[in-house]
Structures are given as structure tokens and as C-alpha cells.
Design an enzyme around this catalytic site. Structure first.
Site, PDB file in Angstrom:
ATOM      1  N   ASP B 132      10.323   7.385  -6.940  1.00  0.00           N
ATOM      2  CA  ASP B 132      10.193   6.335  -5.944  1.00  0.00           C
ATOM      3  C   ASP B 132      10.576   5.003  -6.575  1.00  0.00           C
ATOM      4  O   ASP B 132      10.206   4.718  -7.722  1.00  0.00           O
ATOM      5  CB  ASP B 132       8.743   6.296  -5.437  1.00  0.00           C
ATOM      6  CG  ASP B 132       8.631   5.571  -4.109  1.00  0.00           C
ATOM      7  OD1 ASP B 132       9.664   5.393  -3.424  1.00  0.00           O
ATOM      8  OD2 ASP B 132       7.508   5.180  -3.752  1.00  0.00           O
ATOM      9  N   HIS B 139       8.890  -6.829   0.047  1.00  0.00           N
ATOM     10  CA  HIS B 139       7.665  -6.074  -0.235  1.00  0.00           C
ATOM     11  C   HIS B 139       7.193  -6.351  -1.670  1.00  0.00           C
ATOM     12  O   HIS B 139       6.005  -6.579  -1.913  1.00  0.00           O
ATOM     13  CB  HIS B 139       7.914  -4.575  -0.041  1.00  0.00           C
ATOM     14  CG  HIS B 139       6.792  -3.698  -0.515  1.00  0.00           C
ATOM     15  ND1 HIS B 139       5.621  -3.544   0.192  1.00  0.00           N
ATOM     16  CD2 HIS B 139       6.654  -2.949  -1.650  1.00  0.00           C
ATOM     17  CE1 HIS B 139       4.808  -2.723  -0.476  1.00  0.00           C
ATOM     18  NE2 HIS B 139       5.416  -2.351  -1.590  1.00  0.00           N
ATOM     19  N   GLU B 204       3.471   3.346   3.944  1.00  0.00           N
ATOM     20  CA  GLU B 204       4.593   2.549   3.438  1.00  0.00           C
ATOM     21  C   GLU B 204       5.870   3.061   4.090  1.00  0.00           C
ATOM     22  O   GLU B 204       6.154   4.262   4.064  1.00  0.00           O
ATOM     23  CB  GLU B 204       4.712   2.622   1.909  1.00  0.00           C
ATOM     24  CG  GLU B 204       3.609   1.858   1.188  1.00  0.00           C
ATOM     25  CD  GLU B 204       3.932   1.592  -0.293  1.00  0.00           C
ATOM     26  OE1 GLU B 204       4.755   2.322  -0.877  1.00  0.00           O
ATOM     27  OE2 GLU B 204       3.341   0.640  -0.843  1.00  0.00           O
ATOM     28  N   GLU B 206       9.573   3.703   4.089  1.00  0.00           N
ATOM     29  CA  GLU B 206      10.631   3.855   3.091  1.00  0.00           C
ATOM     30  C   GLU B 206      11.761   4.727   3.637  1.00  0.00           C
ATOM     31  O   GLU B 206      11.558   5.541   4.538  1.00  0.00           O
ATOM     32  CB  GLU B 206      10.107   4.534   1.813  1.00  0.00           C
ATOM     33  CG  GLU B 206       8.935   3.828   1.159  1.00  0.00           C
ATOM     34  CD  GLU B 206       8.704   4.275  -0.277  1.00  0.00           C
ATOM     35  OE1 GLU B 206       9.592   4.945  -0.861  1.00  0.00           O
ATOM     36  OE2 GLU B 206       7.625   3.946  -0.807  1.00  0.00           O
ATOM     37  N   ASP B 238       5.151   6.778   2.324  1.00  0.00           N
ATOM     38  CA  ASP B 238       4.499   6.891   1.011  1.00  0.00           C
ATOM     39  C   ASP B 238       3.050   6.416   1.163  1.00  0.00           C
ATOM     40  O   ASP B 238       2.691   5.312   0.756  1.00  0.00           O
ATOM     41  CB  ASP B 238       5.284   6.021   0.015  1.00  0.00           C
ATOM     42  CG  ASP B 238       4.682   6.043  -1.378  1.00  0.00           C
ATOM     43  OD1 ASP B 238       4.005   7.025  -1.720  1.00  0.00           O
ATOM     44  OD2 ASP B 238       4.912   5.065  -2.118  1.00  0.00           O
ATOM     45  N   GLN B 245      -5.286   2.266  -6.168  1.00  0.00           N
ATOM     46  CA  GLN B 245      -4.110   1.715  -6.850  1.00  0.00           C
ATOM     47  C   GLN B 245      -4.469   0.514  -7.721  1.00  0.00           C
ATOM     48  O   GLN B 245      -4.051   0.412  -8.878  1.00  0.00           O
ATOM     49  CB  GLN B 245      -3.060   1.325  -5.801  1.00  0.00           C
ATOM     50  CG  GLN B 245      -1.713   0.875  -6.358  1.00  0.00           C
ATOM     51  CD  GLN B 245      -0.701   0.573  -5.248  1.00  0.00           C
ATOM     52  OE1 GLN B 245      -0.975   0.763  -4.068  1.00  0.00           O
ATOM     53  NE2 GLN B 245       0.477   0.093  -5.637  1.00  0.00           N
ATOM     54  N   LYS B 258      -1.158   7.499  -4.835  1.00  0.00           N
ATOM     55  CA  LYS B 258       0.070   7.794  -4.092  1.00  0.00           C
ATOM     56  C   LYS B 258       0.354   9.283  -3.949  1.00  0.00           C
ATOM     57  O   LYS B 258       1.152   9.666  -3.097  1.00  0.00           O
ATOM     58  CB  LYS B 258       1.266   7.182  -4.846  1.00  0.00           C
ATOM     59  CG  LYS B 258       1.228   5.677  -5.019  1.00  0.00           C
ATOM     60  CD  LYS B 258       1.860   4.982  -3.848  1.00  0.00           C
ATOM     61  CE  LYS B 258       2.161   3.526  -4.154  1.00  0.00           C
ATOM     62  NZ  LYS B 258       2.865   2.907  -3.013  1.00  0.00           N
TER      63      LYS B 258
END
EC number: 3.7.1.2
Lengths: 433, 433
Positions: B132, B139, B204, B206, B238, B245, B258
Site C-alpha cells: 500500500d 490525505h 479509506e 483507494e 483500506d 494505529q 490495517k
């Protein structure tokens, strides 16, 4: 369910094999019996067991009904075998041990032995995912001090078994040379980075942990059950480009500094074989926090660490040309891990992440507290400032083209036959033009 | 070699299909023709092509000689098809387009069509490795400001396409629910962390990039050749636990925050289908550095970005109970990427790391500069401080159990038929006891 510290007749130090080279073999006496995937000259890959200087073709033995579990044994990888429950694997181990120790079986089994020197070793499994941890606390301290002098060990270290995902596709078996990688690096006093061959190529001494039975997505693994999800162990050299690492690693961690090549020893030293070598997890210093409950287990504390001696050897091209023996760079015990491998497994799955048979976990570099046990050149040479001297008079702050690094491990315990991991070895080729 | 911005008769907006639902279909008109792996009710997985509301069984077409390339088409994954050279894939696309547009073929082909609503979609490929990236610069700025207020964009960002390895085993196709993960989190004012369900679950937005032909270990991919290693694209959610995190990510990057579940749209929108939608890479601000030479290519600059509109939709359980339409949370162009997907591929392989057919790369979250285009709740709710209001009167700082998030993408260009990606959708189940 037999727990992981239980020994049986396969661990009896008095047991011998009719395979002559197995007696007193440094790595593969009959008490070891590691699994691997090998090709006899000109043949297809198949599952085998190392015994002394020989390899037993286990697939052929299964074909002939000498051992059961033929479905798992007929593949060119060990994934299906690793997926078997620990008790089933233990039964297979006892059958193989009987075949190779009972003189009455010699005539039937001997045709399925191949001299290891005539065989090619492959990766033992199709590695679905590879994750690397950071549980060597002395390494974390040593490296942390170089990257963050004022803050070597971050506040999460003693709560979280810190890990990250690595690259599965570039893992290679012992013996396959690696190409010095190119990448971006920026000198501390430079304004901009440059792209070119790494000037700070390093090795890292790690244990690899092979996942056995997996867990379903969304279903964690309790710490008391974690050992049942471990199929075995290998040595792992996590080659690292320190200059790339320093420039790229923030904020998302190491990437191209690590994923260009990783070398593993090709034999899976089974959890069953290591039963006699389980030791207590070293006590935490009094001011260290207790593990959170999901990582705490009395059995794991009592039996969850491994009594292994680890060592690293180097030869340069000049040393080999002069016929010199490999120089031992470091040696130390594997007990310098802040978390057990069971704690690593439980933490990895604690969010429901699904581990799969044949996945590989690295422990991270295992260093002892003192210099003689440092597990990387970055530590031994103090970040390159104190180069080592080789017997040729050459010096090494980091690795040179032509250098060959070999990792070794031996498990020892009073009253048991020592067993070894075989070698984890690779030579460095120059960067491509 | 046909370059990636070359169009042919398969892109002709006047071409129509004898499959009635394809005409004007928002995602799958005959100009798209994405590949996927599907099961008709009660049948085994096989390779198919989406056309309108139907799926063409490509494996069956190959069996009957209606298209060539049968070896690659007979597998239950697309890896072998993706490994074909771009020109061969283009030839296959032209053959499929002809089958589905030529009325003379309808009688022979129609028996191999299945209603999509009666089929189950699977992952399109066995994903060897998943990496990734972090190329959505707005972002990176938004998130960086929350994690490091004084230092949002690190000095390497404008030189290095920052990326890290992710988890392949937990990637799931659209429609499969995810379980709210448990993990360690530490409140800023707490002394010690706790283990429990995430309180800050986020999505997320993506793009996923599917690798086509790979490269050998040790052999980089030149930037001018990078597009030939890309088989296609998908949407990627994601899912992220922001509290995990923040606590775990230093020093080695995101891990359990994740890797508990990632959702992808199941159709591979091919690089060939996207030829008309290639646009110039947005100009860098004047004071930004030039890319290093290994990442610089005039063709890539002129044609290397994608003219896509991206959007995110949310429904809560209460919204669905009241029959409300999904609420659009954000929308924006995919051009807010600091690096092209070709630059990502070349950088990934720049140290010799071997990419394999069926590997998946994520771009990282793509946010537009303004709030209406922010690609995660972490950004939309300003780190949770400014919750959003839903049409029911509910509020959301982060995601609640029962919430369903859907990502969408449409490619548009003057003079061409728009094509869509299909949906990337999943619902959140409560944490396990």
C-alpha cells in the site's frame, strides 16, 4: 492435546539411526527430523526429511505405504503438512523416527534416501504472507539509539509485540546469491537524495516461525492455544540496506530497505523436535509492565522460550581465495527476545487477522546485551564508525561484494541430543549496471 | 508495442452490444469489459467478463473455441491471464468486444451469459503480495497534521513514493462483512493501553493496481516500461482502526490497525479499457523538486494519470430500516496523486524487488484539497472532533456497527463512453465477545 514441551521416544538421546551419518551429526541426528522440499538431481521437487548427510524422500515413502498422511505428503510444498493439527504431525514424526531407527526397516527405506550434496533445496512452503517482528530488545535498543538517539525504545515497546508486514515474493532458500540493491539514499549533509547501490548493506540474524494450522478471519488465537498454530522454525537473514532505511522509513516503516531479498534455511525444524529445548521466558525487570491479559499465560512463561545458540559467520572473497575458515562475527542465545513466539502469534491474530498454513513470521534481529552477541553489522560496527577487521587485514563497516554470510543455530538441553537448523547462507553479488 | 493511451475500435462510443442491459450501463457498457472470477449458482468459480447486468462465462467461451487463450482462461483465478503481455491481453479484449457486439454471434454466445444477481463474485486473483502506498498528497497532509502537527509532510515525501507492505490474506471481495477488530489502544491521558474493540473505525478510499507481467528478482522495471506491468485497477477500502494505529505505528509502520480486513471491488478494470481516460499528471508546484531520473518519463507525465471520479457512500442500519438512499460522504478526482501508478510500480521494483502477476498495490487514500473530497472519516470529522450528521439525525465521528460503506469510481473523457468500476461495499459487524 499434547502440549509443546512434552517429549516422547523420538527425543530419546539413546535412539540411533541405521543411517550411519546421522550419529553425532551436528544438525540432523535422528532426534531432529526436519521437513524440507528438495529435488534429487534432474527430478521434480518433493517433500523430504533430513537425516545425517542424507535426505529421505517422504513422498516416495508415503506412496509405498511406509508412512500414512499421503495426501499432505504428495505436494511440492509443505503447506498441507503444516496445516495438520499438532497431534497428527507428532504421529507422523513418530512414524518417521521408527522407520529410520528400526534396522528391520532399512531394506525397505534405504532406496528412498538421497545424498544431500546431490540435491537442490527449495523454499519449503508457498509463503502466503510474511510478517517481521522486533522482539530482540537489545537490538531494538541498539538500533533505536542510532535512529533516535534521545528516544531509542518507544513507549509502546513493552506493551506491543511490534511488527510489520514484509515481502513474501523475495524470500529465497539458503545458497541463492543476492544482488546488491539500488535505491534512494540521502547523506545527512546532502540537500537531495541520490539513486544508486546501497553503501550500507547489512545482515540481520533472526529466527523464522512457520505457521501451522491457521485461524479464520475475524477469530483471534488465545495465547494458551498459540503453540498449536506453530509448525516449526528456521533461520532468517533479513538483509537490510541501512542507508535506504534511514531515508524511507518514516512514517510507514521499512520497505525497499528490506524487501529486495531475504534468505531462509530450507529445513523446517518442527515444534515437536524442539520440545526438549523449551525454557522459561526470561523474567522481566521489576519495573517493566506486565503483559496485557490477552498476551499473558503461565504455561507460556514457564515453557515458551527456546534454548538455542545462534551464531553468524562471514567469509570475504579474499578469505575464500586464501582458504581461510569463516570468521565468527557473533554468537548468543535466542532467549534475548522480549516476547515469546506464542505471544507474537497471538498478537498478530488479536485483531482477527487470519494466519494461514505456511505463513512466515520473523522474530526480528536477536542480539545479546554485549557486543559479542550483536546480530547485525549496524550494531557491531556502531553504525559504521568502528569497522571490524577480518583475518586478511580487510575491514568491514558494512558488507562488501563477494562477502558470504552464514547463520547457524543449535538447540541444546541437559540430557538430550543437540539438534541444529542447518545453514542459512548467501553471497553478495555486485549491483547491476 | 501499443502504448497505454492508444485507443481502438473497442473504445468506439458508437459500439453497442446485443446484450440489452449493456446499453447506457453505468459501470459495464461494452466499452469496459472487466475481468472477474464468479460462480453461477451452485457452480465452481470461473473467469468471466461483466457486460451490463450479465456475466459472460469466458472459460466456457474458450472451451468452445469462441475466444483463444484457453490455457489462461481455464483457471479459477486471473493470475495467468494477468501474466500475459499487454498486447496479448489487448487482442483478447478485441475478440470479446467482437463477440458481444456482433449480432451474428448472439446465438452462440448467449448460452454462456449469467445474470449477475444470481452469481457469487470471488477475489479475482491469488494475491501473492499486497503493498500500500501513500501518494494522495492531500490525505498525507491531512493525516500527517493529526499525527504530527508540527511536521505533517516528512522531507522524503516529494522524493520517495512512500509505501509499505500490507496483508494479502485478509483482502476480501465486495459484499463480505467485516468484524469490528479488537486491539491495543492507549488514550492520550492514560498511563497504560487497554485491549478491546476499536472506537475509531474508519474507511479509506483507494485505487488498487493489479500487477500483470512481473519482473525477475534483482531486475528493476524502467519507468518507460512500467505500464506494461499493470494489468488493471479496482477500488480498495483500506479499513483502518485509528486508535490502534496511533499507538502501534512507531517505529515500523501500521500493522494490526490495517490488516484485519480490506475490501476490493471484484472486477479488474483493465489498463486497456482505461486507455481513453489517461490524462496528464498534474503539474508539480514550482518549488517542488523534480523526480529523480529513475522516476522521470515524459510519456508518463503526459499520459500517466487517470481521469476518474471517485465517491464514497454511507448507510447506517437506521437509514436502511427507513428506506433512505445512501448518503454521499465525499467525491473528487483521482488526479490528487503525487505519483502516477507507473512511478509506484517502478519505485517498488527499483531495488530489484520482484513483482508477480496478481500482486495488488494500493495507491493510499485519495483526498481532494477541500473537505467535500476527503477520502476518510479521520479527515472529514477532523480526527473525530467534528462529527458528521446523517439524514436520520444520527452522527458519526467514526463508523458504527451496522454501517455500510460503498466506494465507486467512474472514468469519463470527452468523446468516449463513461465506464465504471462496480461497487466496493461492506458492512460492519459488531466485535466478537
Amino acid at each position: 492435546m499434547t502440549r509443546w514441551w512434552t517429549t516422547d521416544e523420538t527425543h530419546d538421546p539413546a535412539r540411533t539411526s541405521w543411517v550411519a551419518s546421522a550419529q553425532g551429526h551436528a544438525d540432523f541426528p535422528i532426534q531432529n527430523l526436519p521437513y524440507g522440499v528438495f529435488s534429487p538431481a534432474g527430478c521434480q521437487p518433493r517433500i523430504g526429511v533430513a537425516i545425517g548427510d542424507m535426505i529421505l524422500d517422504l513422498a516416495a515413502c508415503a506412496d509405498e505405504g511406509l508412512v500414512a498422511q499421503d495426501a499432505a505428503l504428495s505436494h511440492p510444498t509443505l503447506n498441507a503438512l503444516m496445516a495438520l493439527p499438532a497431534d497428527t504431525r507428532r504421529t507422523l514424526r513418530r512414524a518417521i523416527s521408527a522407520l529410520l531407527s528400526d534396522p528391520a526397516m532399512q531394506a525397505a527405506v534405504e532406496p528412498h534416501l538421497h545424498a544431500a550434496r546431490d540435491c537442490t533445496m527449495h523454499l519449503p512452503a508457498r509463503i502466503g504472507d510474511y510478517s517481521d517482528f522486533y522482539v530482540g530488545i537489545h537490538h531494538a535498543n541498539n538500533i533505536g539509539r542510532q535512529f533516535r538517539p534521545d528516544n531509542p525504545l518507544l513507549p509502546n515497546y513493552k506493551y506491543v509485540p511490534i511488527g510489520y508486514h514484509g515481502r513474501a515474493s523475495s524470500i529465497r532458500p539458503s545458497g541463492e546469491a543476492l544482488v546488491r540493491p539500488c535505491g534512494q539514499r540521502k547523506a545527512p549533509d546532502a540537500n537531495i537524495p541520490v539513486y544508486g547501490p546501497t553503501a550500507r548493506l547489512d545482515y540481520e540474524l533472526e529466527l523464522g516461525v512457520w505457521i501451522g494450522p491457521g485461524n479464520d478471519l475475524g477469530t483471534p488465537i488465545a495465547i494458551h492455544d498459540a503453540a498449536d498454530h506453530i509448525a516449526g522454525f528456521c533461520l532468517l537473514n533479513d538483509w537490510s540496506a541501512r542507508d535506504f532505511q534511514a531515508w524511507e522509513y518514516q512514517p510507514l516503516g521499512p520497505f525497499l530497505a528490506k524487501n529486495f531479498h531475504s534468505t531462509i534455511s530450507p529445513w523446517i525444524i518442527t515444534a515437536e523436535a524442539l520440545a526438549p529445548f523449551r525454557i522459561a521466558q526470561p523474567a522481566r525487570p521489576g519495573d517493566d509492565p506486565e503483559p496485557l491479559p490477552y498476551l499473558a499465560d503461565a504455561d507460556d512463561q514457564a515453557h515458551g522460550a527456546l534454548g538455542l545458540s545462534l551464531s553468524v559467520y562471514l567469509t570475504s572473497a579474499a578469505m575464500r581465495a586464501e582458504g581461510m575458515a569463516p570468521m565468527r562475527l557473533s554468537h548468543g542465545p535466542a532467549s534475548n527476545m522480549y516476547w515469546t513466539v506464542q505471544q507474537i502469534v497471538t498478537h498478530h491474530a488479536s485483531n482477527g487477522c487470519n494466519l494461514m498454513p505456511g505463513d512466515l513470521l520473523g522474530t526480528g534481529t536477536i542480539s545479546a546485551p554485549l557486543r559479542e552477541g550483536f546480530g547485525s553489522l549496524m550494531e557491531l560496527s556502531a553504525g559504521g564508525r568502528e569497522p571490524l577487521s577480518l583475518p586478511t587485514g580487510e575491514t568491514r563497516a558494512f558488507l562488501a561484494d563477494g562477502d558470504e554470510v552464514t547463520l547457524r543455530a543449535v538447540a541444546r538441553a541437559d540430557g538430550f541430543m543437540p539438534i541444529g537448523f542447518g545453514e542459512c547462507r548467501a553471497q553478495i553479488l555486485p549491483a547491476r549496471e
